[in-house]
Design a protein around this motif. Structure first.
Motif, short mmCIF file in Angstrom:
data_model
loop_
_atom_site.label_atom_id
_atom_site.label_comp_id
_atom_site.label_asym_id
_atom_site.label_seq_id
_atom_site.Cartn_x
_atom_site.Cartn_y
_atom_site.Cartn_z
N SER A 61 0.83 -1.20 0.00
CA SER A 61 0.00 0.00 0.00
C SER A 61 0.86 1.26 0.00
CB SER A 61 -0.91 0.01 1.22
OG SER A 61 -0.16 0.17 2.40
N ARG A 62 2.14 1.10 0.32
CA ARG A 62 2.99 2.30 0.26
C ARG A 62 4.06 2.12 -0.81
NH1 ARG A 62 7.79 1.31 4.00
NH2 ARG A 62 7.21 -0.56 5.17
N TYR B 143 0.77 -8.93 5.43
CA TYR B 143 -0.17 -8.20 6.29
C TYR B 143 -1.00 -9.22 7.05
CZ TYR B 143 0.43 -3.64 3.85
OH TYR B 143 0.89 -2.46 3.33
N TRP B 144 -0.89 -9.21 8.34
CA TRP B 144 -1.67 -10.13 9.15
C TRP B 144 -1.54 -11.56 8.64
CZ3 TRP B 144 -3.04 -8.48 13.78
CH2 TRP B 144 -3.06 -7.09 13.98
N TYR B 145 -0.29 -11.91 8.33
CA TYR B 145 0.06 -13.29 7.98
C TYR B 145 -0.59 -13.77 6.69
CZ TYR B 145 1.40 -12.57 12.76
OH TYR B 145 1.95 -12.01 13.89
N SER C 64 -1.68 -8.91 1.09
CA SER C 64 -2.41 -7.67 1.37
C SER C 64 -3.83 -7.76 0.82
CB SER C 64 -1.69 -6.48 0.74
OG SER C 64 -1.82 -6.54 -0.67
N ILE D 191 10.99 -15.30 1.03
CA ILE D 191 10.45 -14.63 2.22
C ILE D 191 11.55 -13.71 2.73
CG2 ILE D 191 9.56 -14.92 4.56
CD1 ILE D 191 8.72 -17.80 3.74
N ARG E 148 12.95 -10.46 5.11
CA ARG E 148 12.63 -9.85 6.40
C ARG E 148 12.95 -8.37 6.40
NH1 ARG E 148 15.14 -14.65 9.84
NH2 ARG E 148 16.38 -14.75 7.93
N VAL F 235 10.71 -4.64 7.89
CA VAL F 235 9.47 -3.93 8.19
C VAL F 235 9.69 -2.43 7.99
CG1 VAL F 235 7.74 -3.43 9.96
CG2 VAL F 235 8.69 -5.75 9.75
N LYS F 236 10.67 -1.87 8.68
CA LYS F 236 10.96 -0.44 8.50
C LYS F 236 11.51 -0.21 7.09
CE LYS F 236 12.01 0.02 13.36
NZ LYS F 236 13.16 -0.12 14.27
N PRO F 237 11.34 1.01 6.58
CA PRO F 237 11.81 1.26 5.21
C PRO F 237 13.27 0.82 4.99
CG PRO F 237 10.51 3.11 5.99
CD PRO F 237 10.64 2.17 7.14
N PRO G 264 20.64 -10.62 4.05
CA PRO G 264 21.54 -11.06 2.97
C PRO G 264 21.03 -12.27 2.22
CG PRO G 264 22.48 -11.56 5.14
CD PRO G 264 21.25 -10.73 5.38
#
Lengths: 181, 181, 181, 181
Positions: free
Chosen positions: B10-11, B79-81, B84, B151, B153, B155-157, B164
């Motif tokens: 969404s962003r 999003y919530w497992y 989106s 997958i 990992r 979360v923050k920008p 790696p």
């Protein structure tokens, strides 16, 4: 104990709704179709300075209903092996309201009990299992108690009325709800 | 081989997009953000006499893009497992277009190759697994070939730039795409 | 940091062992093949008055090795979409030793870090996921930290040497182990 | 229709056996405890020139029973979130007998119907799901029809008799078996 059936179906009087009727007949409850509300998909603003912006839709009306109840029955058809987009949009927006100071959303969620009802095709006792597991992660994250789930088989209208095991489990929940009131 | 990155974030400029850039840098491709389009959740009309009604939104514009490409990279934040809501709405509507005679949707899907990119928190190498399995069921149902998944990992920008293993796999795909063109 | 590779394969020099070599080359460690020990399946005596009886097999020899190490690499071929019977028998017997006063088994488990290596056929990046999730439940139950997992593709001898992504992840772990020592 | 209950428990008269009694009371069937037989874990010889060697244990006695029946009830306690090592060893050895020319093992498997009964702790309606999915992969691989599964909650002796939903499903299967004979 106030019970909310949160229906993720896009059509009325389908199998999911049929299951909810059986689970809640004779039990005081509120039933809402998410599809009756305009719910925008989330716009993630967690990492912006300004945070989330107000969204002009019906989310907060639905949220008020959600917050007022102690028991939530998440009822969704199995669309593409997951919850419906309607329900997903509702859940995605939790991320916004977890950060909204007008609500004690986090604390409120922790007090609620969750039931899950999924209706799908014949293979859904297997193919719905990722969804059942996803709900487990969701409820663990917010601290809701995951009481139990029903996977009911029915695609054509009323077809679920021929799934005796699902109906029995619905009756069992129904009796439990009647006892608790 | 025409490649489409279908972004469910969404962003803009988030971790999912970052991953897609790494996967496709130097590779000819199209990239679309579903959130840039207005996509209504499905209204299930499969069991009505009249069938599905036309929906006044941007779905078909997006669908045309989708159909024109041979390789689809389904890229979504966790999003919530789950995927989106944006992406889920897009997929849910397939049910409508599988029944739309203007498209050979079923046949077209069967020719496509699917890659999945999920970005989530630290635990997502485990908690994204139901979603990875859900995609398997989706691709099996329509006959798309499920090549592989990442997958990642973050979360923050830009956080994903510190994973790696995910970046390596992105580079690996990138090299494969460069070879195939 | 003492490292134990716990090999669940039934044959020597197979793909699982190959992976373990790549993960641990140049790193001080112990490697054991469970199949070299006689391990009886568990006889559940939890609910009897007398409790578990001593079993005349090699379990405790293996257990001593297990307890002496801080990092355990559970390495198993994917047999019928699960861990090998050899490894399963080893894990099942934990139930007995959790109740054996000669060991602080519970406390010891909680200090260990777990890595999982699974080798299987081409589809195992999907079909090994139930096993990856099962390990999560196992490690959560005993309080071991689940660091990461590798699903490597290889059935015929040395075939895994053609899975570049699995080999890269093995090298990555290898470098991490070398740093930590 | 000949029915075999294949019990993976290590103790007699436990919850798994209780469930099997309820499923099969009044129905002609054979019931075997794998733990009554000596079953060696598999030694994988698929990739050797000489192939599998004969193993001096009770496997073939059990295999004969297995082959003679049309419906197999795989009944196992949930040990460490998987099937018991006893049952796993039995299944692992299929790899050997799929290659044994004395049996038409592959063809025979394809004709059988499978039911799964798992008994475990309170959380097992969730934590047994990886096992339920593993069985799906197993049955798909060999072409057995996966009719249905029961996850019953009971750890202490007879505790499962307090799980009304599991008992109801057992009765339902029981009635179906009675009809079919």
């Amino acid at each position: 104990m106030k019970i909310l059936a949160l229906l993720g179906s896009s059509r009325k009087q389908g199998n999911t709704e049929y299951m909810v009727h059986r689970i809640l007949e004779g039990v005081d409850h509120t039933s809402v179709h998410i599809a009756d509300y305009t719910i925008q998909p989330i716009t993630d603003m967690r990492h912006t300075e300004e945070g989330f912006s107000p969204v002009d839709d019906d989310y907060e009306t639905l949220l008020h209903q959600f917050l007022e109840h102690d028991v939530i029955i998440f009822a969704t058809p199995l669309y593409w092996y997951g919850m419906s987009g309607h329900l997903k949009n509702f859940v995605d927006r939790w991320s916004q309201y977890l950060r909204d100071e007008r609500y004690n959303f986090k604390e409120e969620l922790r007090k609620k009990k969750a039931y899950v009802v999924v209706t799908g095709g014949n293979t859904s006792t297997i193919t719905a299992l990722p969804l059942i597991q996803q709900f487990k992660y969701i409820f663990d994250f917010v601290g809701m108690e995951y009481i139990d789930y029903i996977i009911a088989r029915g695609v054509k209208p009323e077809e679920v009325s021929h799934d005796p095991l699902a109906l029995h489990k619905a009756s069992f929940w129904n009796e439990e709800f009647k006892k608790e009131k």
